[in-house]
Design a protein around this motif. Sequence first.
Motif, PDB file in Angstrom:
ATOM      1  N   UNK A   1       0.825  -1.212   0.000  1.00 47.40           N
ATOM      2  CA  UNK A   1       0.000   0.000   0.000  1.00 47.40           C
ATOM      3  C   UNK A   1       0.861   1.265   0.000  1.00 47.40           C
ATOM      4  N   UNK A   2       1.949   1.227  -0.780  1.00 48.33           N
ATOM      5  CA  UNK A   2       2.827   2.391  -0.911  1.00 48.33           C
ATOM      6  C   UNK A   2       3.817   2.572   0.230  1.00 48.33           C
ATOM      7  N   UNK A   3       3.855   1.657   1.177  1.00 48.81           N
ATOM      8  CA  UNK A   3       4.767   1.748   2.327  1.00 48.81           C
ATOM      9  C   UNK A   3       5.869   0.708   2.156  1.00 48.81           C
ATOM     10  N   UNK A   4       7.120   1.167   2.207  1.00 54.73           N
ATOM     11  CA  UNK A   4       8.258   0.252   2.102  1.00 54.73           C
ATOM     12  C   UNK A   4       8.471  -0.426   3.456  1.00 54.73           C
ATOM     13  N   UNK A   5       8.319  -1.751   3.465  1.00 49.75           N
ATOM     14  CA  UNK A   5       8.444  -2.531   4.691  1.00 49.75           C
ATOM     15  C   UNK A   5       9.664  -3.440   4.570  1.00 49.75           C
ATOM     16  N   UNK A   6      10.479  -3.459   5.612  1.00 47.69           N
ATOM     17  CA  UNK A   6      11.641  -4.343   5.669  1.00 47.69           C
ATOM     18  C   UNK A   6      11.545  -5.187   6.932  1.00 47.69           C
ATOM     19  N   UNK A   7      11.772  -6.481   6.790  1.00 48.59           N
ATOM     20  CA  UNK A   7      11.821  -7.384   7.933  1.00 48.59           C
ATOM     21  C   UNK A   7      13.254  -7.898   8.036  1.00 48.59           C
ATOM     22  N   UNK A   8      13.837  -7.713   9.196  1.00 48.64           N
ATOM     23  CA  UNK A   8      15.175  -8.215   9.501  1.00 48.64           C
ATOM     24  C   UNK A   8      15.094  -8.925  10.842  1.00 48.64           C
ATOM     25  N   UNK A   9      16.043  -9.798  11.108  1.00 51.44           N
ATOM     26  CA  UNK A   9      15.981 -10.491  12.393  1.00 51.44           C
ATOM     27  C   UNK A   9      16.434  -9.588  13.533  1.00 51.44           C
ATOM     28  N   UNK A  10      17.575  -8.959  13.366  1.00 50.46           N
ATOM     29  CA  UNK A  10      18.093  -8.027  14.376  1.00 50.46           C
ATOM     30  C   UNK A  10      18.068  -6.632  13.786  1.00 50.46           C
ATOM     31  N   UNK A  11      19.240  -6.045  13.626  1.00 46.82           N
ATOM     32  CA  UNK A  11      19.324  -4.768  12.921  1.00 46.82           C
ATOM     33  C   UNK A  11      19.540  -5.057  11.436  1.00 46.82           C
TER      34      UNK A  11
END
Length: 154
Positions: free
Chosen positions: A98-108
């Motif tokens: 929905x136009x939002x950049x999402x990043x999933x990482x485990x830690x940083x």
Amino acid sequence: MKLAILSDVHGDVEALRDALAQVERLDCVVAVCGGDIVDFGPYPGRTIALLRERGIPCIRGNHDRWATARGRPEPGALDDSALAWLRELPTGWDATLDGVRVAVRHGTPKSDFEGIDPTLATDADLRRWLDQAEADVLVVGHTHLPFARKVWGG
């Protein structure tokens, strides 16, 4: 759009089943697993099998990395297929929802072992991690501490 984040399951297939039931109940469109799929829990192989069966994108956490390291024993003995799957997991998941950049990482964004402590992280830290991930929203696991923080000015 509803995004479900699962993380730090640590081989507890029953907890994963419960979480997936909630994901379905809440009508989440996308589900992602943020790592540490194995280690500690009694059923790492079943946990991996369930995630694979459901087609849930997963990233590798530090415990997943350690489980694939030479000489590292894993309770419940992972077979070669499960170990190969863990080795191939990416270290991050990125999407524009929905136009939002999402990043999933485990830690940083730079480390699966360095956690983000919500009581110690400054806005400058959060902005740096968002910039490193090239994201508007950064979702992390690792610390087992639930939190949400907004970075002002962005």
